[in-house]
Design a protein around this motif. Structure first.
Motif, PDB file in Angstrom:
ATOM      1  N   MET A  46       0.719  -1.236  -0.139  1.00 44.86           N
ATOM      2  CA  MET A  46       0.028  -0.180  -0.173  1.00 44.86           C
ATOM      3  C   MET A  46       0.679   1.327  -0.040  1.00 44.86           C
ATOM      4  N   LEU A  47       2.049   1.187   0.682  1.00 44.32           N
ATOM      5  CA  LEU A  47       2.849   2.227   0.865  1.00 44.32           C
ATOM      6  C   LEU A  47       3.161   2.950  -0.601  1.00 44.32           C
ATOM      7  N   ASN A  48       3.691   2.149  -1.513  1.00 43.48           N
ATOM      8  CA  ASN A  48       3.974   2.703  -2.830  1.00 43.48           C
ATOM      9  C   ASN A  48       2.643   3.355  -3.850  1.00 43.48           C
ATOM     10  N   LYS A  49       1.616   3.183  -3.207  1.00 45.21           N
ATOM     11  CA  LYS A  49       0.479   3.610  -4.060  1.00 45.21           C
ATOM     12  C   LYS A  49       0.397   5.028  -4.055  1.00 45.21           C
ATOM     13  N   LEU A  50       0.273   5.710  -5.313  1.00 40.67           N
ATOM     14  CA  LEU A  50       0.408   7.168  -5.747  1.00 40.67           C
ATOM     15  C   LEU A  50      -1.006   7.570  -5.193  1.00 40.67           C
ATOM     16  N   ALA A  51      -1.038   8.899  -4.478  1.00 42.60           N
ATOM     17  CA  ALA A  51      -2.345   9.681  -4.464  1.00 42.60           C
ATOM     18  C   ALA A  51      -2.737  10.111  -5.905  1.00 42.60           C
ATOM     19  N   ALA A  52      -4.059  10.436  -5.714  1.00 41.29           N
ATOM     20  CA  ALA A  52      -4.610  11.042  -7.040  1.00 41.29           C
ATOM     21  C   ALA A  52      -4.037  12.582  -7.217  1.00 41.29           C
ATOM     22  N   SER A  53      -3.783  13.010  -5.897  1.00 40.70           N
ATOM     23  CA  SER A  53      -2.939  14.480  -6.225  1.00 40.70           C
ATOM     24  C   SER A  53      -1.654  14.169  -6.662  1.00 40.70           C
ATOM     25  N   GLU A  54      -0.926  13.282  -6.575  1.00 50.04           N
ATOM     26  CA  GLU A  54       0.453  13.266  -7.028  1.00 50.04           C
ATOM     27  C   GLU A  54       0.782  12.799  -8.417  1.00 50.04           C
ATOM     28  N   LEU A  55      -0.018  11.624  -8.775  1.00 41.77           N
ATOM     29  CA  LEU A  55      -0.077  11.098 -10.136  1.00 41.77           C
ATOM     30  C   LEU A  55      -1.259  11.521 -10.802  1.00 41.77           C
ATOM     31  N   VAL A  56      -1.400  12.670 -11.253  1.00 43.07           N
ATOM     32  CA  VAL A  56      -2.883  13.097 -11.822  1.00 43.07           C
ATOM     33  C   VAL A  56      -2.940  12.635 -13.074  1.00 43.07           C
ATOM     34  N   LEU A  57      -4.105  11.786 -13.212  1.00 49.90           N
ATOM     35  CA  LEU A  57      -4.822  11.348 -14.644  1.00 49.90           C
ATOM     36  C   LEU A  57      -5.933  12.242 -15.346  1.00 49.90           C
ATOM     37  N   ASN A  58      -6.105  11.932 -16.529  1.00 54.25           N
ATOM     38  CA  ASN A  58      -7.237  12.678 -17.118  1.00 54.25           C
ATOM     39  C   ASN A  58      -8.408  11.398 -16.899  1.00 54.25           C
ATOM     40  N   GLU A  59      -9.691  11.826 -17.244  1.00 57.63           N
ATOM     41  CA  GLU A  59     -10.683  10.773 -17.088  1.00 57.63           C
ATOM     42  C   GLU A  59     -10.463   9.539 -17.933  1.00 57.63           C
ATOM     43  N   ASP A  60      -9.705   9.544 -18.991  1.00 56.30           N
ATOM     44  CA  ASP A  60      -9.776   8.322 -19.962  1.00 56.30           C
ATOM     45  C   ASP A  60      -8.363   7.497 -19.310  1.00 56.30           C
ATOM     46  N   GLY A  61      -7.645   7.984 -18.044  1.00 55.98           N
ATOM     47  CA  GLY A  61      -6.750   7.311 -17.472  1.00 55.98           C
ATOM     48  C   GLY A  61      -5.396   7.593 -18.190  1.00 55.98           C
TER      49      GLY A  61
END
Ligand code: R1P
Ligand code: URA
Length: 284
Positions: free
Chosen positions: A1-16
């Protein structure tokens, strides 16, 4: 779990796709040409056998296709090392992060990056309309002060740092450690230079229109320290490639000789020559 990146850190668009480049992992090849000017992307991809992917967002235009049967990507970075920060991190995320799970992949993938750009020479003998491969690069832009950097020292960097006379500017130096593997691309270049990368085109590169630069003798001073040419991206490309485990080289076409006050008489033809020269040497 620790190396799972938060949505604010690795930002993706709606299509991924990755946020700024607007790309999915399957949209890029392992071999990528980076150009500054978005208009240069189509000028390069018109030589491809076919173009399969065309995507863009802001100044980042990407075309991927094949050339002589090999998959290749050309992408514009816009101007400056702050854009290179985005390009390098998002390209790396495309190959080394599982975007769906937002986790680092176990296996590392290395990209081959070729900057195909333009530059100004500060050595009076380095003539316009010729190819210059960057051997050492002096980063005067400051981007790498924000990363845990790697230590690097050679004869050029040692001499440069000992003699650099501007205490407010802290240079960071890197070199092309991929050059020997490149064959003709490296050997055929007319010049193998020491490039300085700047955070601006005017005073940072000693240009004075209505505003004064810090020093009237900036060009001569840097040239006396061994710098051959000026541009705005290579320090970040070399440094971040090294840290992220990718291979990078810069070939710039010299379009201005700053010491002689000369600019290429036909920079469109000069750009076409650069494109054909590089493509001929990166894909056989
Ligand atoms: C400045 O005119 C721009 O031209 C050079 C500089 O590095 C800067 O990006 O490179 P490109 O022609 O690749 O954009
Ligand atoms: N690009 C630069 O950044 N400077 C020049 O003088 C020419 C191209």
């Amino acid at each position: 779990m620790l190396n799972k990146l938060a949505a604010s850190e690795l930002v993706l668009n709606e299509d991924g796709s990755v946020y700024h480049l607007n790309l999915l992992p399957e949209d890029i090849a392992e071999k990528i040409i980076l150009v500054g000017d978005p208009d240069r992307v189509a000028k390069v991809s018109k030589y491809f056998d076919k173009v399969e992917v065309k995507k863009n967002k802001r100044e980042f235009y990407t075309h991927t296709g094949t050339l002589r049967g090999e998959r290749i990507t050309v992408m514009s970075t816009g101007i400056g090392t702050e854009n290179i920060d985005i390009v390098m991190n998002e390209l790396d995320a495309l190959v080394n992060i599982d975007l769906k799970n937002k986790e680092f992949k176990a296996e590392h993938s290395a990209l081959q990056l070729f900057r195909m750009g333009t530059c100004g020479s500060v050595n009076p003998d380095v003539q316009v309309d010729n190819m210059l491969v960057t051997q050492n690069v002096v980063g005067l832009d400051g981007l790498m002060h924000f990363y845990q950097d790697y230590e690097f020292e050679n004869e050029f960097s040692k001499n440069f740092l000992e003699q650099f006379p501007y205490p407010k500017i802290k240079p960071m130096l890197y070199f092309a450690d991929w050059a020997e593997e490149l064959g003709e691309l490296y050997k055929d270049a007319k010049y193998h230079g020491n490039t300085a990368t700047f955070p601006g085109f005017y005073a940072p590169q000693g240009r004075q229109l209505r505003l004064k630069a810090v020093d009237d003798k900036f060009l001569e001073t840097l040239n006396n320290l061994g710098v051959t040419n000026f541009e705005m991206e290579t320090s970040a490309i070399y440094a971040l490639s090294k840290l992220l485990g990718h291979k990078a080289i810069t070939v710039n076409n010299v379009i201005a000789n700053r010491r002689r006050g000369e600019f290429s008489a036909d920079h469109h033809t000069s750009e076409k020559n650069l494109i054909e020269w590089v493509l001929e040497r990166i894909i056989k």
